[in-house]
Design a protein around this motif. Structure first.
Motif: not given
Length: 328
Positions: A195-203, A209-211, A216-221, A231-236
């Protein structure tokens, strides 16, 4: 007079009174009240017509979209990390591979201060939440506590530091692998790839979400860590950084595939992809605190400013009052 003539006379009188009523309202400056029957059976082409109008509006919005705003030039090596000022919308910091840190004013789009922070890479950077100072590190990541005068760094291990001490207060190790990123929140999550980076939802305080290195990116609770929410895709290629919008409804990502993408939190696919011909591997990205701009740094030594909404008209840009908060 037969029935046909009588009906014709009645219809003529109705039309005559309607015309006279319209002229009377026009002469007296009154609004016309035109009756309309909304029965769908009387308007069979309404839905196709509205669909065509909406489709044309969407096409025109895409045709006239101009997301690129400006480029901040001045670094002599690739930009490796960035940080937002928590108190000033017009201030952003960037760190380069040659150890140089620059403080930028987004209003004037000029560098206000340059600091040679390290002899090598600036791999991590954060600003105190009071906005008076910032921290840089040659480790892979750094983050400052929201209230206390302590910060954390990561590399071969995670160290917790006091601002007044030269040695760590506490150190944590997990195995032999390097730790890429650190944020102040007591959550542990193990993925198959780095995992290269992660960010918390401010709201939503429990959502992050983890990059990941697997494109891919993964959003967790954090209350239910067994499986990701989405799971968020599209990057190659590997996703290197992620940052949420202030509204918490979208986030932006930076990737090794030389592009940045904007994802709605409720969608697995991106709504926008930004890139230019000269843009190389995008290593860091930040969403401005006023929700209007996105900044990204890449290997070819440029920081690029993009519109968060590609078709939004900015109009004339007037000088903004600079914040009273300064960085020492």
């Amino acid at each position: 007079m037969d029935a046909t003539e009588y009906n014709g006379l009645v219809l003529f009188l109705d039309i005559w009174f309607l015309i006279m009523n319209i002229f009377f309202q026009l002469e007296n400056g009154k609004d016309l009240e035109v009756p309309r029957n909304y029965d769908p059976s009387l308007h069979p082409f309404e839905m196709p017509r509205e669909y065509t109008r909406a489709l044309n509006a969407t096409k025109l919005e895409r045709v006239f979209a101009k997301p690129f705003v400006a480029a901040l030039e001045g670094h002599r090596d690739g930009i490796n990390c960035m940080a937002k000022h928590p108190k000033s919308l017009s201030t952003v910091l960037s760190g380069a591979c040659d150890g140089e840190v620059k403080i930028w004013n987004l209003t004037t789009r000029k560098c206000t201060r340059t600091v040679q922070a390290h002899e090598g890479f600036v791999r991590g950077m954060c600003v105190r939440h009071c906005g008076t100072s910032f921290f840089t590190t040659v480790y892979t990541g750094v983050d400052h506590h929201w209230t206390d005068a302590i910060f954390a760094t990561c590399g071969q291990q995670v160290d917790i530091w006091d601002e007044q001490r030269t040695s760590p207060m506490q150190s944590y190790t997990w195995g032999v692998d390097s730790i890429s990123t650190v944020k102040f929140n007591p959550v542990e999550l193990i993925l198959e790839m780095r995992t290269n980076a992660l960010c918390w939802n401010p709201m939503e305080a429990f959502i992050f979400t983890a990059a990941n290195e697997n494109y891919k990116l993964y959003t967790y609770d954090m209350r239910r860590m067994e499986v990701p929410i989405r799971m968020h895709t599209d990057h190659v290629s590997a996703v290197l950084d992620v940052d949420y919008s202030p509204t918490g409804k979208e986030f932006v990502t930076a990737s090794f595939d030389k592009s940045i993408r904007i994802f709605p939190v409720t969608s697995g696919s991106s709504r926008e992809v930004y890139h230019t011909q000269r843009m190389q591997h995008v290593t860091c990205v930040r969403w401005s605190s006023d929700n209007k701009y996105i900044l990204c740094g890449s290997d070819e030594m440029n920081i690029r400013i993009w519109k968060a909404n590609a078709s939004e008209k900015l109009g004339l840009v007037s000088p903004l009052l600079l914040s009273q908060n300064t960085i020492h």
